[in-house]
Design a protein around this motif. Structure first.
Motif, PDB file in Angstrom:
ATOM      1  N   UNK A 152       0.808  -1.212   0.000  1.00  0.00           N
ATOM      2  CA  UNK A 152       0.000   0.000   0.000  1.00  0.00           C
ATOM      3  C   UNK A 152       0.842   1.262   0.000  1.00  0.00           C
ATOM      4  N   UNK A 153       0.189   2.349  -0.359  1.00  0.00           N
ATOM      5  CA  UNK A 153       0.779   3.677  -0.306  1.00  0.00           C
ATOM      6  C   UNK A 153       0.265   4.311   0.979  1.00  0.00           C
ATOM      7  N   UNK A 154       1.170   4.671   1.878  1.00  0.00           N
ATOM      8  CA  UNK A 154       0.791   5.316   3.135  1.00  0.00           C
ATOM      9  C   UNK A 154       0.916   6.827   2.965  1.00  0.00           C
ATOM     10  N   UNK A 212      -7.249  13.372   2.159  1.00  0.00           N
ATOM     11  CA  UNK A 212      -8.402  12.905   1.378  1.00  0.00           C
ATOM     12  C   UNK A 212      -8.150  13.029  -0.120  1.00  0.00           C
ATOM     13  N   UNK A 213      -7.597  14.156  -0.537  1.00  0.00           N
ATOM     14  CA  UNK A 213      -7.339  14.380  -1.959  1.00  0.00           C
ATOM     15  C   UNK A 213      -6.324  13.380  -2.502  1.00  0.00           C
ATOM     16  N   UNK A 214      -5.233  13.175  -1.791  1.00  0.00           N
ATOM     17  CA  UNK A 214      -4.210  12.227  -2.242  1.00  0.00           C
ATOM     18  C   UNK A 214      -4.757  10.800  -2.259  1.00  0.00           C
ATOM     19  N   UNK A 215      -5.478  10.417  -1.215  1.00  0.00           N
ATOM     20  CA  UNK A 215      -6.037   9.064  -1.164  1.00  0.00           C
ATOM     21  C   UNK A 215      -7.008   8.837  -2.317  1.00  0.00           C
ATOM     22  N   UNK A 216      -7.862   9.813  -2.585  1.00  0.00           N
ATOM     23  CA  UNK A 216      -8.815   9.692  -3.684  1.00  0.00           C
ATOM     24  C   UNK A 216      -8.130   9.561  -5.029  1.00  0.00           C
ATOM     25  N   UNK A 217      -7.105  10.353  -5.250  1.00  0.00           N
ATOM     26  CA  UNK A 217      -6.360  10.316  -6.509  1.00  0.00           C
ATOM     27  C   UNK A 217      -5.681   8.962  -6.701  1.00  0.00           C
ATOM     28  N   UNK A 239      -6.369   6.068  -5.206  1.00  0.00           N
ATOM     29  CA  UNK A 239      -7.364   4.997  -5.336  1.00  0.00           C
ATOM     30  C   UNK A 239      -7.988   4.997  -6.724  1.00  0.00           C
ATOM     31  N   UNK A 240      -8.133   6.167  -7.327  1.00  0.00           N
ATOM     32  CA  UNK A 240      -8.713   6.271  -8.673  1.00  0.00           C
ATOM     33  C   UNK A 240      -7.852   5.575  -9.728  1.00  0.00           C
ATOM     34  N   UNK A 241      -6.560   5.461  -9.468  1.00  0.00           N
ATOM     35  CA  UNK A 241      -5.683   4.760 -10.410  1.00  0.00           C
ATOM     36  C   UNK A 241      -5.380   3.340  -9.946  1.00  0.00           C
ATOM     37  N   UNK A 242      -6.130   2.867  -8.950  1.00  0.00           N
ATOM     38  CA  UNK A 242      -6.048   1.475  -8.553  1.00  0.00           C
ATOM     39  C   UNK A 242      -5.036   1.125  -7.488  1.00  0.00           C
ATOM     40  N   UNK A 243      -4.502   2.109  -6.795  1.00  0.00           N
ATOM     41  CA  UNK A 243      -3.518   1.821  -5.752  1.00  0.00           C
ATOM     42  C   UNK A 243      -4.188   1.716  -4.385  1.00  0.00           C
ATOM     43  N   UNK A 244      -3.747   0.752  -3.604  1.00  0.00           N
ATOM     44  CA  UNK A 244      -4.240   0.613  -2.234  1.00  0.00           C
ATOM     45  C   UNK A 244      -3.594   1.695  -1.380  1.00  0.00           C
ATOM     46  N   UNK A 245      -4.403   2.425  -0.629  1.00  0.00           N
ATOM     47  CA  UNK A 245      -3.877   3.510   0.195  1.00  0.00           C
ATOM     48  C   UNK A 245      -4.416   3.425   1.609  1.00  0.00           C
ATOM     49  N   UNK A 246      -3.664   4.017   2.515  1.00  0.00           N
ATOM     50  CA  UNK A 246      -4.142   4.218   3.877  1.00  0.00           C
ATOM     51  C   UNK A 246      -3.580   5.554   4.341  1.00  0.00           C
ATOM     52  N   UNK A 247      -4.429   6.364   4.964  1.00  0.00           N
ATOM     53  CA  UNK A 247      -4.036   7.704   5.385  1.00  0.00           C
ATOM     54  C   UNK A 247      -3.938   7.783   6.900  1.00  0.00           C
ATOM     55  N   UNK A 248      -2.975   8.589   7.350  1.00  0.00           N
ATOM     56  CA  UNK A 248      -2.715   8.774   8.771  1.00  0.00           C
ATOM     57  C   UNK A 248      -2.552  10.260   9.054  1.00  0.00           C
ATOM     58  N   UNK A 249      -3.065  10.711  10.198  1.00  0.00           N
ATOM     59  CA  UNK A 249      -3.032  12.124  10.552  1.00  0.00           C
ATOM     60  C   UNK A 249      -1.705  12.563  11.172  1.00  0.00           C
ATOM     61  N   UNK A 250      -0.863  11.604  11.545  1.00  0.00           N
ATOM     62  CA  UNK A 250       0.432  11.958  12.141  1.00  0.00           C
ATOM     63  C   UNK A 250       1.418  10.814  11.932  1.00  0.00           C
ATOM     64  N   UNK A 251       2.693  11.147  12.085  1.00  0.00           N
ATOM     65  CA  UNK A 251       3.737  10.129  11.987  1.00  0.00           C
ATOM     66  C   UNK A 251       3.575   9.101  13.095  1.00  0.00           C
ATOM     67  N   UNK A 252       3.218   9.578  14.265  1.00  0.00           N
ATOM     68  CA  UNK A 252       3.031   8.676  15.404  1.00  0.00           C
ATOM     69  C   UNK A 252       1.891   7.687  15.154  1.00  0.00           C
ATOM     70  N   UNK A 253       0.820   8.166  14.530  1.00  0.00           N
ATOM     71  CA  UNK A 253      -0.312   7.293  14.191  1.00  0.00           C
ATOM     72  C   UNK A 253       0.122   6.208  13.205  1.00  0.00           C
ATOM     73  N   UNK A 254       0.930   6.586  12.223  1.00  0.00           N
ATOM     74  CA  UNK A 254       1.437   5.616  11.250  1.00  0.00           C
ATOM     75  C   UNK A 254       2.295   4.562  11.939  1.00  0.00           C
ATOM     76  N   UNK A 255       3.191   4.984  12.809  1.00  0.00           N
ATOM     77  CA  UNK A 255       4.070   4.047  13.513  1.00  0.00           C
ATOM     78  C   UNK A 255       3.254   3.089  14.378  1.00  0.00           C
TER      79      UNK A 255
END
Length: 72
Positions: free
Chosen positions: A9-11, A21-26, A28-44
């Motif tokens: 996935x693309x984080x 939201x804009x990056x995730x939508x873009x 996903x529109x080209x078929x890439x799996x994405x997951x969004x996080x509001x902070x670096x700590x949340x991602x970790x």
């Protein structure tokens, strides 16, 4: 290190909700799996590092910056 049976996935890590939201939508529109996080700590804390093929991180965020996240 490839994970069998799971798509990589693309984080997206950004404190700006509209940018996440804009990056995730873009992506996903080209078929890439994405997951969004509001902070670096949340991602970790998510444990998604090994499933992530590409990291898109904001450079300037409260707490850990995108550059600090990459170094981590």
């Amino acid at each position: 290190m490839a994970t069998k049976g799971k798509a990589k996935l693309v984080a997206i890590v950004d404190d700006d909700d509209s940018m996440r939201s804009a990056l995730a939508g873009l992506l996903k529109a080209v078929g890439l799996a994405t997951q969004a996080f509001a902070s670096a700590e949340e991602f970790i804390k998510s444990g998604q590092q090994h499933q992530t093929a590409c990291l898109i991180a904001d450079i300037r965020m409260p707490g850990m910056s995108g550059l600090e996240l990459q170094a981590h």
